[in-house]
Design a protein around this motif. Sequence first.
Motif, PDB file in Angstrom:
ATOM      1  N   ASN A 196       0.848  -1.193   0.000  1.00  0.00           N
ATOM      2  CA  ASN A 196       0.000   0.000   0.000  1.00  0.00           C
ATOM      3  C   ASN A 196       0.880   1.239   0.000  1.00  0.00           C
ATOM      4  N   CYS A 199       0.247   8.749  -0.456  1.00  0.00           N
ATOM      5  CA  CYS A 199       0.939   9.900  -1.027  1.00  0.00           C
ATOM      6  C   CYS A 199       0.433  11.145  -0.320  1.00  0.00           C
ATOM      7  N   ALA A 205      -2.951  12.940  -0.916  1.00  0.00           N
ATOM      8  CA  ALA A 205      -3.030  12.936  -2.375  1.00  0.00           C
ATOM      9  C   ALA A 205      -3.576  11.606  -2.892  1.00  0.00           C
ATOM     10  N   CYS A 206      -3.117  10.487  -2.330  1.00  0.00           N
ATOM     11  CA  CYS A 206      -3.687   9.213  -2.743  1.00  0.00           C
ATOM     12  C   CYS A 206      -3.409   8.148  -1.708  1.00  0.00           C
ATOM     13  N   PHE A 207      -4.162   7.084  -1.755  1.00  0.00           N
ATOM     14  CA  PHE A 207      -3.945   5.973  -0.849  1.00  0.00           C
ATOM     15  C   PHE A 207      -4.456   4.699  -1.500  1.00  0.00           C
ATOM     16  N   GLY A 208      -3.635   3.662  -1.546  1.00  0.00           N
ATOM     17  CA  GLY A 208      -4.083   2.404  -2.136  1.00  0.00           C
ATOM     18  C   GLY A 208      -2.898   1.588  -2.608  1.00  0.00           C
ATOM     19  N   GLN A 212      -2.209   0.695  -8.600  1.00  0.00           N
ATOM     20  CA  GLN A 212      -3.490   1.326  -8.934  1.00  0.00           C
ATOM     21  C   GLN A 212      -3.480   2.840  -8.769  1.00  0.00           C
ATOM     22  N   VAL A 213      -2.836   3.298  -7.679  1.00  0.00           N
ATOM     23  CA  VAL A 213      -2.963   4.739  -7.399  1.00  0.00           C
ATOM     24  C   VAL A 213      -1.818   5.579  -7.943  1.00  0.00           C
ATOM     25  N   THR A 215      -0.622   6.611 -10.688  1.00  0.00           N
ATOM     26  CA  THR A 215      -0.767   6.880 -12.106  1.00  0.00           C
ATOM     27  C   THR A 215       0.116   8.060 -12.487  1.00  0.00           C
ATOM     28  N   GLN A 218      -1.305  11.241 -11.241  1.00  0.00           N
ATOM     29  CA  GLN A 218      -1.183  11.397  -9.793  1.00  0.00           C
ATOM     30  C   GLN A 218       0.221  11.874  -9.418  1.00  0.00           C
ATOM     31  N   GLU A 221       0.879  15.402 -10.262  1.00  0.00           N
ATOM     32  CA  GLU A 221       0.219  16.287  -9.308  1.00  0.00           C
ATOM     33  C   GLU A 221       1.028  16.370  -8.022  1.00  0.00           C
TER      34      GLU A 221
END
Lengths: 241, 256
Positions: A196, A199, A205-208, A212-213, A215, A218, A221
């Motif tokens: 996992n 970010c 910013a993201c989690f996963g 998948q996250v 990208t 992402q 950004e």
Amino acid sequence: MFLEVKDLSVKINGDYVIEDVSFDIEKGDIVAIIGPNGAGKTTLLHAIMGLIPYEGNIHWHSVAKIGYVPQRFKFDHTYPLTVEELFLLKTGQRSFWFSSNAQINDIKKALSHTGVEELSGKRVGELSMGQLQRVFIAYSLFGKPDLLLFDEPTAGIDIGSEMSIYGLLREINHELGITIVLVSHDLSIVYQYANNVICINRKMACFGMPSQVLTPEQLKELYGPHIGFYEHDHGDEEDKS
Amino acid sequence: MEFNLGLSFVVGAVVGVSAALLGIFIVLYRLSLAGDALSHVALPGIGIAVLVGISPTIGAIVFLFAGVISIIMIERYTTLPIDAIVGVFFTTSLAIGALLAPSSEELLESLFGEITGISAINAILGIFFGLVVIALTLYKYKDFTRLTLSTDFAQSEGQSVESSEFALLLLLTVMIAIGIKIVGILLLGALIIIPPAAAKNIGRSLRTVTILAVSIGFIAVIVGMVLANFLDLQPGPMIVLTNTAFFILSLIIRRS
């Protein structure tokens, strides 16, 4: 679930260094925290450890013992402290002076987990960066933790040792069943070792899962448009698999 | 006279040991200069005490304590390193001390010590507070080790850097206040700095350095006082010079 963090914010000198960060960690996870410099990664670790005041919720689902391997810290390399003495700082008041054989064996065992058993009589200041990092990983294991926090575990060490340190972390995770949270700026490491990823750039910013996250959009950004090199690299790898 | 001489040996030994033990962390925290300079912050206190007619030791303790608190407060509000702030206090105190200094015998005693002529009550106070410094330094030994190794490390271990630093400076204050009576302000720094510095030259581990520093601190006081007695010289400077001899010896051992 092991640890649940909800709407976590941390203020330092009146400014928010972290704002509304939420994620959760399962037992046995290897979680990477990524983000640009000054994004609040170390602060997030400190908040998890309860070293600094925060707003929001940090909920532990079971009692957790935390081991922490800090980012390089400054110290006087002539300081007269041996590796064994460093470990004895973690034991009782008397044992620093009158350590038992059992304690010395425990120290050796912790050091052997990271392959540096022979360093116990060395001074801390005599060690190379790679050796020091392994000693501190062993030191964090010495308290028999359920969760290990690593702040840029390979900052300042050469690439060969870097890879073996991550291999070591995975071994610790597999064999001892210890949950690991690590801060890293190396995305290939994140792809390879973490299941996992969190970010942050002050805000969430993201989690996963990394595949998948993370990208290209992402990452752009998160790090700005200059991330091209990394993005291209991993884009290719992703395509092949 | 016999009793007094015996008593001054005991006081000297306790002060020598406590100064060396605490001095390990003062030296490792790179506060050596601060420790020495801080001892001069006591001067105006002594001057005022002599003028008002109270015990110079009390004057010294009050000024040292106020000095340490102010230094820590200023450290919080500025980004100056602590030895720079101590330097400001040190020079200011010397200036005030010089203005206040009455050419009295008591002030001279404070500067150069009076160990062989020490009164029973001062001797007992010296022994008591010396033992307190030893006990508290041993109690805080691990905290002080983490603090002086790396403040980042101490913090990551959940230790309060500020309160450990305060404890260290507070013990230094107590040490200086008792030391003033024994070897005098001007020479006290030597008792705190030289034994740990010599020990660090030789010892590889912290345990060895500690045992060596304490042994040197103890032996130097005894040898210095015996020599002073035989040669009919001042004990304070003799104690310091014996320490210096140990320091030179440590340099020779280190080379070989």
